[in-house]
Write a protein that holds these residues in place. Structure first.
Motif, PDB file in Angstrom:
ATOM      1  N   PRO A   1      -1.779  81.320  15.877  1.00 18.37           N
ATOM      2  CA  PRO A   1      -1.092  81.629  14.618  1.00 18.37           C
ATOM      3  C   PRO A   1       0.422  81.689  14.801  1.00 18.37           C
ATOM      4  CG  PRO A   1      -2.530  83.471  15.310  1.00 18.37           C
ATOM      5  CD  PRO A   1      -2.794  82.324  16.232  1.00 18.37           C
TER       6      PRO A   1
ATOM      7  N   LEU B   1       6.351  76.173  11.123  1.00 21.57           N
ATOM      8  CA  LEU B   1       6.694  76.255   9.703  1.00 21.57           C
ATOM      9  C   LEU B   1       8.136  76.728   9.524  1.00 21.57           C
ATOM     10  CD1 LEU B   1       5.936  76.086   6.721  1.00 21.57           C
ATOM     11  CD2 LEU B   1       4.951  78.379   6.894  1.00 21.57           C
TER      12      LEU B   1
ATOM     13  N   GLU C   1       3.372  79.550   3.781  1.00 19.44           N
ATOM     14  CA  GLU C   1       3.461  80.778   4.577  1.00 19.44           C
ATOM     15  C   GLU C   1       2.115  81.490   4.694  1.00 19.44           C
ATOM     16  OE1 GLU C   1       5.765  79.576   2.746  1.00 19.44           O
ATOM     17  OE2 GLU C   1       7.402  79.501   4.195  1.00 19.44           O
TER      18      GLU C   1
ATOM     19  N   MET D   1      -0.601  79.984   5.561  1.00 20.52           N
ATOM     20  CA  MET D   1      -1.369  79.303   6.617  1.00 20.52           C
ATOM     21  C   MET D   1      -1.409  80.094   7.936  1.00 20.52           C
ATOM     22  SD  MET D   1      -2.749  76.485   5.521  1.00 20.52           S
ATOM     23  CE  MET D   1      -2.566  75.103   4.390  1.00 20.52           C
ATOM     24  N   PRO D   2      -0.239  80.406   8.534  1.00 19.48           N
ATOM     25  CA  PRO D   2      -0.318  81.169   9.790  1.00 19.48           C
ATOM     26  C   PRO D   2      -1.044  82.496   9.601  1.00 19.48           C
ATOM     27  CG  PRO D   2       1.992  80.873   9.089  1.00 19.48           C
ATOM     28  CD  PRO D   2       1.153  80.050   8.183  1.00 19.48           C
TER      29      PRO D   2
ATOM     30  N   ILE E   1      -4.791  81.933   9.700  1.00 15.28           N
ATOM     31  CA  ILE E   1      -5.246  81.649  11.069  1.00 15.28           C
ATOM     32  C   ILE E   1      -5.358  82.980  11.844  1.00 15.28           C
ATOM     33  CG2 ILE E   1      -4.787  80.322  13.182  1.00 15.28           C
ATOM     34  CD1 ILE E   1      -5.126  78.581  10.604  1.00 15.28           C
ATOM     35  N   ARG E   2      -4.349  83.814  11.684  1.00 15.08           N
ATOM     36  CA  ARG E   2      -4.360  85.142  12.329  1.00 15.08           C
ATOM     37  C   ARG E   2      -5.547  85.975  11.849  1.00 15.08           C
ATOM     38  NH1 ARG E   2      -3.622  89.592  10.178  1.00 15.08           N
ATOM     39  NH2 ARG E   2      -2.634  88.796   8.298  1.00 15.08           N
TER      40      ARG E   2
ATOM     41  N   LEU F   1      -8.799  84.757  13.279  1.00 16.61           N
ATOM     42  CA  LEU F   1      -8.898  85.106  14.697  1.00 16.61           C
ATOM     43  C   LEU F   1      -9.239  86.590  14.869  1.00 16.61           C
ATOM     44  CD1 LEU F   1      -8.635  84.405  17.691  1.00 16.61           C
ATOM     45  CD2 LEU F   1      -6.155  84.748  17.495  1.00 16.61           C
TER      46      LEU F   1
ATOM     47  N   ARG G   1     -12.466  88.096  16.744  1.00 17.81           N
ATOM     48  CA  ARG G   1     -12.346  89.024  17.877  1.00 17.81           C
ATOM     49  C   ARG G   1     -13.262  90.241  17.711  1.00 17.81           C
ATOM     50  NH1 ARG G   1     -10.561  86.322  22.094  1.00 17.81           N
ATOM     51  NH2 ARG G   1      -8.352  85.895  22.184  1.00 17.81           N
TER      52      ARG G   1
ATOM     53  N   GLU H   1     -15.133  83.823  24.909  1.00 15.10           N
ATOM     54  CA  GLU H   1     -13.817  83.214  24.637  1.00 15.10           C
ATOM     55  C   GLU H   1     -13.945  81.739  24.211  1.00 15.10           C
ATOM     56  OE1 GLU H   1     -11.244  85.140  24.639  1.00 15.10           O
ATOM     57  OE2 GLU H   1      -9.508  83.798  24.689  1.00 15.10           O
TER      58      GLU H   1
ATOM     59  N   LEU I   1     -12.769  80.076  20.727  1.00 15.72           N
ATOM     60  CA  LEU I   1     -11.858  78.923  20.658  1.00 15.72           C
ATOM     61  C   LEU I   1     -12.433  77.837  19.760  1.00 15.72           C
ATOM     62  CD1 LEU I   1      -9.408  77.206  21.559  1.00 15.72           C
ATOM     63  CD2 LEU I   1     -10.689  76.589  23.606  1.00 15.72           C
TER      64      LEU I   1
ATOM     65  N   LEU J   1     -12.164  78.921  16.209  1.00 17.53           N
ATOM     66  CA  LEU J   1     -10.766  78.878  15.741  1.00 17.53           C
ATOM     67  C   LEU J   1     -10.343  77.440  15.463  1.00 17.53           C
ATOM     68  CD1 LEU J   1      -8.290  80.671  15.176  1.00 17.53           C
ATOM     69  CD2 LEU J   1      -7.525  80.212  17.509  1.00 17.53           C
TER      70      LEU J   1
ATOM     71  N   LYS K   1      -6.688  95.842  12.545  1.00 18.13           N
ATOM     72  CA  LYS K   1      -6.826  97.023  13.398  1.00 18.13           C
ATOM     73  C   LYS K   1      -7.202  98.250  12.575  1.00 18.13           C
ATOM     74  CE  LYS K   1      -5.496  95.062  17.244  1.00 18.13           C
ATOM     75  NZ  LYS K   1      -6.160  93.818  16.795  1.00 18.13           N
TER      76      LYS K   1
END
Lengths: 298, 298
Positions: free
Chosen positions: A9, A16, B6, B8-9, B12-13, B16, B20, B26, B30, B33, B119
């Motif tokens: 990410p 970007l 903005e 998009m990232p 993805i985060r 993920l 997790r 792992e 992957l 992801l 979190k």
């Protein structure tokens, strides 16, 4: 260091941000971002984050039609650093141990890292410079080891990181003990805001100091991608000083003593080497902690 | 609201982080992801962020083999909220205007949003509840308009957001003025930590309050994906109250008066509607600002 899933990410964000600086058309930016996403989906995570950075910033350069997307940011960083250079030079001169003080200012300059955040922000540099007074250097004994090595050296390779930070590297070079030939290594072509030869020159580096391009457009120092000339220097110079995270990630297991000067700015690197974001570090490859194996970041 | 680059990232985060929580291997993470990255590269950004969230969280559920990846987080949020429910109920009862005070606590609960951060962090809820005393409600006049509408209503549709927040929605429902049938709408299937029927039940909602699943597994309320029953309620209920960002993003141009109660937690939404991250808002679709056109976030 391998690439962690948590880097993904971050790379998308970084790409970007670089596009936003250089592509005004939204549809074109979307197409470019899609290419980055597709490329990330194919990336071999056994390779290091700078290798991924190289691929992604090549896409950014190609899609934006701009050879140096961070050119303005780099100019701005160098100008800001030059504004405070005389004051830093004075503070170093007046300190009890100018060599040690200059190391701290050089690490302070390492905050000028646009891989972490693309926004221009003078306060970050000022805050970092102010932190010199209070900052603790982790593995502090490496400073004395470096002093000892420099006093015996005939040649020193200083591997640069970001443009602007270069101004403080110049001050550190003025305060290194000993007499020797100094090579200042920069990137072979622009990537993120890493210093190239023209950035080093604009920061006052030249003359007795030999500026050497490493022949690569990757962040950090991926030896296999560097020129034969650079690899020879890396093998043969008596002392190596390397600035910043990406150089640490790519050289800390390269098999020879290297003095790393850096700030930890990324939680993934921090977690994997047992550091915390904000730590200021002087360490050698040998004293540096090894990457933890199979340590997923949660 | 369309999807901005903005987002998009951030998606993805988010994917993920959800992986997790539920995939320990792992290599498997992957692979999952990579599927999210490929899917993001194909996404139609004219659609809203909740539509993208729906696609991405379907991948997370399929790849993790887990129907409800946030089940533990949701249980935890509800338990934490229930611990403070009596104190909140007392504070509302003792206040000068219990209806208004309960609205503020319901908005305080809107911080329990794991689309923004995965979190577990009790402090975020406590800080948000403490902020009730000092928080300013933007478009404050909407509170009086809502009071007026409720006093005349025969049916109210309350569209829920996150599990845990539901506990404070319950307290708000106890303090709504007027007499009417109340429908409490939850997701038709789990997505992120959005409340489903069982989460509503665990939060003490039921009995006189009719819990209705909206028939969809998308965040927010994408009407075309909702059940016929839910759409009928949305058309016919006299008053609609909708909690949280995703409901605002998907319903603020749905063409009927809706009272949105939310905290702004995302800079993209903030920038596009002229709000700031941290703003507490009570607004109607009509009084809510329109999305700015062609406003790239820089």
């Amino acid at each position: 260091m391998r690439t962690y899933l948590e880097c993904m990410p971050c790379f998308i964000r970084q790409a970007l941000e670089a596009m936003r600086e250089n592509i005004s058309d939204e549809a074109k930016t979307l197409e470019a971002l899609k290419k980055v996403l597709l490329s990330a989906a194919k990336f071999d995570t056994r390779k290091s984050p700078p290798e991924m950075g190289r691929i992604i910033h090549r896409i950014v350069r190609r899609e934006s039609g701009c050879d140096d997307p961070y050119a303005n940011i780099k100019k701005h960083s160098i100008a800001e650093a030059l504004k405070v250079a005389d004051r830093v030079r004075d503070a170093v001169k007046k300190s009890k141990d100018p060599f040690r003080e200059a190391i701290k200012y050089s690490i302070a300059g390492n905050i000028l890292d646009y891989a972490i955040i693309s926004k221009r922000d003078e306060y970050r540099l000022w805050d970092s410079l102010r932190a010199v007074e209070s900052a603790t250097l982790l593995h502090d004994s490496a400073v004395e080891k470096l002093r000892e090595r420099l006093n015996k050296a005939e040649s020193v390779l200083f591997i640069a990181d970001n443009a602007g930070e270069t101004v403080f590297d110049r001050i550190l070079i003025e305060n290194l003990p000993g007499t020797y030939k100094i090579f200042y290594a920069v990137k072979g072509a622009p990537v993120i805001n890493d210093a190239t030869a023209s950035d080093a020159e604009a920061s006052g580096i030249g003359g007795e100091i030999m500026v050497v391009a490493n022949g690569s457009d990757a962040p950090g120092t991926i030896l296999k991608l560097c020129s034969r000339e650079f690899k020879k220097l890396f093998r043969e110079c008596d002392v190596i000083i390397a600035k910043g995270q990406a150089n640490f990630e790519t050289l800390n297991e390269a098999g020879r003593e290297t003095f790393f000067l850096l700030q930890i700015k990324c939680p993934v690197i921090g977690k994997n080497y047992g550091y915390r974001v904000g730590d200021w570090i002087v360490t050698t490859a040998q004293s540096g902690k090894k990457e933890k194996k199979n340590s997923g970041i949660k």
